[in-house]
Write an enzyme that holds these catalytic residues in place. Structure first.
Site, PDB file in Angstrom:
ATOM      1  CG  ASP A 118      -2.966 -26.612  11.707  1.00 16.22           C
ATOM      2  OD1 ASP A 118      -2.871 -26.560  12.953  1.00 16.22           O
ATOM      3  OD2 ASP A 118      -3.983 -26.229  11.092  1.00 16.22           O
ATOM      4  CG  HIS A 135      -5.729 -28.488  15.442  1.00 11.62           C
ATOM      5  ND1 HIS A 135      -6.439 -27.300  15.524  1.00 11.62           N
ATOM      6  CD2 HIS A 135      -6.636 -29.489  15.596  1.00 11.62           C
ATOM      7  CE1 HIS A 135      -7.720 -27.581  15.723  1.00 11.62           C
ATOM      8  NE2 HIS A 135      -7.865 -28.887  15.782  1.00 11.62           N
ATOM      9  CG  ASN A 172      -9.555 -26.837  12.709  1.00 13.27           C
ATOM     10  OD1 ASN A 172      -9.350 -25.720  13.158  1.00 13.27           O
ATOM     11  ND2 ASN A 172      -8.626 -27.771  12.694  1.00 13.27           N
ATOM     12  NE  ARG A 184     -13.540 -25.047  15.705  1.00  9.64           N
ATOM     13  CZ  ARG A 184     -12.490 -24.916  14.895  1.00  9.64           C
ATOM     14  NH1 ARG A 184     -11.266 -25.133  15.355  1.00  9.64           N
ATOM     15  NH2 ARG A 184     -12.647 -24.575  13.620  1.00  9.64           N
ATOM     16  NE  ARG A 192      -8.718 -28.956  20.473  1.00 13.03           N
ATOM     17  CZ  ARG A 192      -9.047 -27.788  19.946  1.00 13.03           C
ATOM     18  NH1 ARG A 192      -9.710 -27.736  18.810  1.00 13.03           N
ATOM     19  NH2 ARG A 192      -8.717 -26.665  20.559  1.00 13.03           N
ATOM     20  CB  CYS A 234      -5.792 -22.140  11.482  1.00 11.26           C
ATOM     21  SG  CYS A 234      -4.572 -22.755  12.583  1.00 11.26           S
ATOM     22  CG  ASN A 244      -6.301 -22.996  21.693  1.00 11.34           C
ATOM     23  OD1 ASN A 244      -5.622 -22.069  22.156  1.00 11.34           O
ATOM     24  ND2 ASN A 244      -7.019 -22.841  20.591  1.00 11.34           N
TER      25      ASN A 244
HETATM   26  N1  ARG Z   1      -9.810 -21.660  18.531  1.00 11.82           N
HETATM   27  C1  ARG Z   1      -9.641 -22.722  17.581  1.00 11.82           C
HETATM   28  C2  ARG Z   1      -9.630 -24.061  18.295  1.00 11.82           C
HETATM   29  O1  ARG Z   1      -9.077 -24.147  19.359  1.00 11.82           O
HETATM   30  C3  ARG Z   1      -8.389 -22.513  16.787  1.00 11.82           C
HETATM   31  C4  ARG Z   1      -8.255 -23.495  15.672  1.00 11.82           C
HETATM   32  C5  ARG Z   1      -7.034 -23.262  14.853  1.00 11.82           C
HETATM   33  N2  ARG Z   1      -6.987 -24.175  13.783  1.00 11.82           N
HETATM   34  C6  ARG Z   1      -5.992 -24.998  13.499  1.00 11.82           C
HETATM   35  N3  ARG Z   1      -6.095 -25.724  12.428  1.00 11.82           N
HETATM   36  N4  ARG Z   1      -4.932 -25.106  14.263  1.00 11.82           N
HETATM   37  O2  ARG Z   1     -10.168 -25.045  17.825  1.00 11.82           O
END
Ligand code: ARG
Length: 282
Positions: free
Chosen positions: A178, A176, A74, A93, A147, A272, A20
């Site tokens: 959130d 995301h 997540n 991930r 995502r 997060c 991201n």
């Molecule tokens: N580096 C993680 C990603 O890009 C950060 C995730 C943050 N989580 C969230 N729920 N916004 O997936």
């Protein structure tokens, strides 16, 4: 009963890839030990702030090679004791899914959760980060377009027998839901309109009356303050600007600001870093 949150220990956290636009692997690589120390301190501060606000915290171990496990929002969706592990878009991930499934199964054995259910095979859905419960309206808000897939809205609705209001995310920065949308316990929505296209902004405005809409500024969004955790009259977030703190306090909330820079270097904030385990939908 005290709200219960899952946190993941930051021992294996780092910023070693970029999926991201906030992620800064090069900055991290200049001082990995320093940032790891700071991350540990930020994690402890967040945990302490949640406990001070009245939460019960369960900390699980992360895993080597899966630095973003530290963002359990997540790691799944959990409503009514049912946990649904995620399907991640990026290979970096994808290994987390089995880890979180294992954690959930153990929490079922421990009596913290009731059961584990599964998304349909080919539907991408990145957990509570793209699915926020709204107690006031008796529905979830589902983010998609970055995502999670649009098909996740229907899938989540079926799995939990709930209404899910779809919100299309149309920028890479707010990948995301959130990161740009938060439901406060009394029903106010704290959100960052530029993260949504016009039609989606209109949907939000049609469902949430203006008096209940709190518009985050560019600064609030960039400081990851929309990415907040809230229960009762308590709000825990990355250190807010004075103006946002004042706006929330004027509505009767107590705001706990936490220094979360090491996690913002991965594109994450307070929400997060948590997964609420005791949400009920009815
Ligand atoms: N580096 C993680 C990603 O890009 C950060 C995730 C943050 N989580 C969230 N729920 N916004 O997936």
């Amino acid at each position: 009963m005290a709200p219960t949150f899952l946190l993941v220990d930051p021992t294996h956290y780092d910023v070693s890839y970029a999926i991201n636009p906030w992620m800064q692997p090069d900055a991290w690589a200049r001082d990995p030990d320093g940032f790891a120390d700071r991350a540990r301190r930020s994690f402890n501060d967040l945990k302490a702030a949640l406990e001070r606000a009245g939460a019960r915290i369960i900390v699980e171990d992360g895993a080597p090679g899966l630095p973003d496990m530290v963002f359990p929002a997540n790691g799944g969706i959990v409503f009514d004791g049912k946990a649904v592990p995620p399907h991640f878009r990026f290979p970096q991930r994808q290994g987390e899914t089995e880890r979180f499934r294992t954690i959930f199964r153990r929490l079922v054995k421990d009596g913290v959760l009731r059961n584990v259910a599964e998304l349909p095979d080919h539907v991408l859905q990145e957990g509570a980060g793209d699915c926020l419960w709204d107690q006031t309206r008796g529905c979830a808000w589902g983010g998609f377009g970055q995502r999670s897939d649009e098909a996740s809205i229907e899938a989540v609705s079926r799995l939990f027998s709930i209404r899910v209001e779809p919100l299309r995310l149309h920028t890479e920065r707010f990948y995301h839901l959130d990161t740009c949308f938060h439901v406060l316990p009394r029903g106010e929505i704290l959100y960052y309109p530029p993260a949504f296209d016009d039609a989606t902004q209109a949907r939000i405005a049609a469902i949430v009356p203006e008096s209940m809409r709190i518009v985050a500024t560019d600064e609030d969004a960039a400081r990851f303050c929309v990415n907040a955790v809230a229960f009762d009259d308590q709000v825990i977030m990355a250190e807010p600007a004075a103006s946002l703190r004042a706006r929330l306090e004027a509505r009767g909330y107590t705001v706990h600001g936490v220094e979360l820079t090491p996690f913002m270097m991965s594109g994450g904030g307070a929400y997060c870093m948590t997964l609420r385990l005791d949400r009920t939908t009815r």
